[in-house]
Design an enzyme around this catalytic site. Structure first.
Site, short mmCIF file in Angstrom:
data_model
loop_
_atom_site.label_atom_id
_atom_site.label_comp_id
_atom_site.label_asym_id
_atom_site.label_seq_id
_atom_site.Cartn_x
_atom_site.Cartn_y
_atom_site.Cartn_z
N CYS A 74 0.87 -1.16 0.00
CA CYS A 74 0.00 0.00 0.00
C CYS A 74 0.91 1.22 0.00
O CYS A 74 1.63 1.46 0.97
CB CYS A 74 -0.92 0.00 1.22
SG CYS A 74 -1.97 1.47 1.32
N GLU A 115 -3.62 1.42 -6.04
CA GLU A 115 -2.60 0.54 -6.59
C GLU A 115 -2.53 0.79 -8.10
O GLU A 115 -3.42 1.41 -8.67
CB GLU A 115 -2.92 -0.94 -6.31
CG GLU A 115 -2.77 -1.36 -4.86
CD GLU A 115 -1.34 -1.35 -4.35
OE1 GLU A 115 -0.42 -1.02 -5.15
OE2 GLU A 115 -1.14 -1.66 -3.17
#
Length: 221
Positions: A2, A106
């Protein structure tokens, strides 16, 4: 992993959600493009400590670093090795926290090689609560700084086509165990989120810049 996320909840609502005492130095919200090395909201607790909502630098700094950039930028800690890695093993036992996010980003690659951003968020619309570990690092000037990393695990089927890693996401009933308020056994919480828990959509490439701001960053395209 992340590497970026968004947070839209006001600080007082975050404190209420976790029944935590808020500090006075919390970062400004909303922030639709939270990047590593900035201060973020982190909930701490423990068997003998009240929950606190405090600010920490996103980027865990091990105690042996002479400067905050003495080694790799540790924004994530892998669940599979967190108990063994010298940087994280003590924090994994004693200093666990919670990071709240509205969603996170992402990237995949287009056929042309460009970075294509995706926004990942809870299908229910609820905030995401990510497992974290934290460390107080003392710099060469003697100033103490709280730093943290997000714990990650294997992706689930919903997100695997985007990235092979996923933050460890915790439900309210699991918060006490992760914070150390409910005894031992937090290791069993480090597993992928249920398949139906998350939703994804493509967002504009504007978020590729760490200077980008505004609610348009999370809008689907």
């Amino acid at each position: 992993m992340c590497g970026r996320f968004s947070i839209t909840m006001p600080s007082d609502e975050i404190a209420q959600l976790f029944e935590a005492i808020p500090d006075n130095n919390l970062p400004d919200v909303p922030n639709y493009n939270v990047c590593p090395t900035v201060d973020i909201h982190v909930v701490t607790g423990g068997s003998e400590a009240p929950r606190r909502l405090t600010a920490m630098r996103w980027g865990f700094v091990p105690g042996w670093y002479k400067k905050s950039n003495d080694g790799p930028l540790l924004i994530n800690a892998r669940a599979e090795t967190i108990a063994e890695k010298p940087a994280f093993r003590e924090a994994a036992r004693q200093r666990r926290g919670l990071i709240v996010a509205s969603g996170f980003y992402e990237w995949t690659k287009t056929p042309e090689g460009a970075r294509a951003p995706w926004y990942i968020f809870a299908r229910s619309g609820a905030p995401l609560v990510m497992a974290a570990v934290w460390q107080v690092w003392t710099g060469p000037d003697g100033a103490a700084q709280r730093t943290c990393a997000i714990v990650t695990t294997k992706a689930n089927e919903t997100t695997r086509h985007i990235h092979h890693r996923l933050p460890v996401l915790l439900e309210p009933a699991e918060w006490p165990l992760w914070l150390g308020e409910a005894g031992h056994g937090a290791a069993r919480l480090m597993r992928p989120a249920p398949e139906d828990a998350l939703q994804v959509h493509r967002v504009d490439h504007a978020v590729n810049s760490n200077r980008a701001v505004g609610a348009d960053l999370i809008k689907p395209i």
